[in-house]
Enzyme design. Sequence first.
Site, PDB file in Angstrom:
ATOM      1  N   TYR A  13      29.170 -81.678  17.810  1.00 50.53           N
ATOM      2  CA  TYR A  13      29.905 -82.285  19.395  1.00 50.53           C
ATOM      3  C   TYR A  13      30.646 -81.196  19.715  1.00 50.53           C
ATOM      4  CZ  TYR A  13      33.074 -84.818  22.636  1.00 50.53           C
ATOM      5  OH  TYR A  13      33.761 -84.811  24.149  1.00 50.53           O
ATOM      6  N   SER A  29      35.139 -80.602  26.318  1.00 54.60           N
ATOM      7  CA  SER A  29      35.716 -80.702  25.890  1.00 54.60           C
ATOM      8  C   SER A  29      36.649 -78.843  24.923  1.00 54.60           C
ATOM      9  CB  SER A  29      35.374 -81.286  24.407  1.00 54.60           C
ATOM     10  OG  SER A  29      36.043 -81.619  23.129  1.00 54.60           O
TER      11      SER A  29
END
Length: 243
Positions: free
Chosen positions: A156, A143
Amino acid sequence: MTRTALVTGASRGIGLEIARRLADDGWNLTISARTESTLTEAATTLRERSQGEVCAVVADMASEGDVLALAAAHRERFGRLDALVLNAGMGSIGPIAEFPIRRFDKLIAVNVRSAYLLIQQLLPTLRETAGTTGSSRVIAISSLTGTASEPLNSAYGASKAALTSLCETVNTEESLGGVSATALCPGYVATDMTAPLTGDVPADTMIDPVEIAELAVGLTRLGRSAVIPAIPISRPGPLVWRV
Ligand SMILES: NC(=O)c1ccc[n+]([C@@H]2O[C@H](COP(=O)([O-])OP(=O)(O)OC[C@H]3O[C@@H](n4cnc5c(N)ncnc54)[C@H](OP(=O)(O)O)[C@@H]3O)[C@@H](O)[C@H]2O)c1
């Protein structure tokens, strides 16, 4: 010989798009996810569009036993691995000050530990395949938050930064033997994961999962001389490194 991939989290979203594209190209596939019904449905759809075999394995990436069983199932069924697609992942947001440490542990287990274990378990098969064909690839869906951090994404983002780093290390250790790894690092992609955000961020401003699949398939077409550690993928507009 038919090319073969293992795609985690392939019952929907980005993973299903990647599996669809590989099925269209006739690959043999092992696909996995936790929910048997949606995984079975995905396997049926993939079999309808492919000459290749599709092996569906229910597995929770938070469970070490499931991860080991998934790797073993792929090895036993196909004995070859051209692309290991580390896609299964979970998101969770919250300020560091209040983020529950058990949720942090779960994110790390699902997003990084399972990827590490799968690479470790399947490296002999990836090496063997590269020895025959010239190359094999690990493709991890990381990501942009692992590249440029954002508020509320501490856990995350840390998990995705680790995943991107893991790909780089695979390259330093294995690429001379033909096994290389790439972290695809997108901003928001329009899937179930981002559906709760669509009030603030309309889905049509997000990246289409089909584009991520296109990049993944493109990577599988490259030979061993091109080692690509990471590909950042932004949404249109001024955001650049913001998801
Ligand atoms: N969507 C985005 O904006 C975006 C952006 C950057 C990166 N990513 C990354 O891209 C990957 C795919 O995301 P997505 O948006 O396609 O998500 P999604 O639509 O929610 O799909 C997630 C897939 O992973 C499976 N999965 C979830 N948790 C799992 C677990 N613990 N063990 C095994 N399988 C699990 C799901 O099936 P089950 O629920 O049945 O297990 C499903 O097949 C993730 O790693 C995510 O972090 C997404």
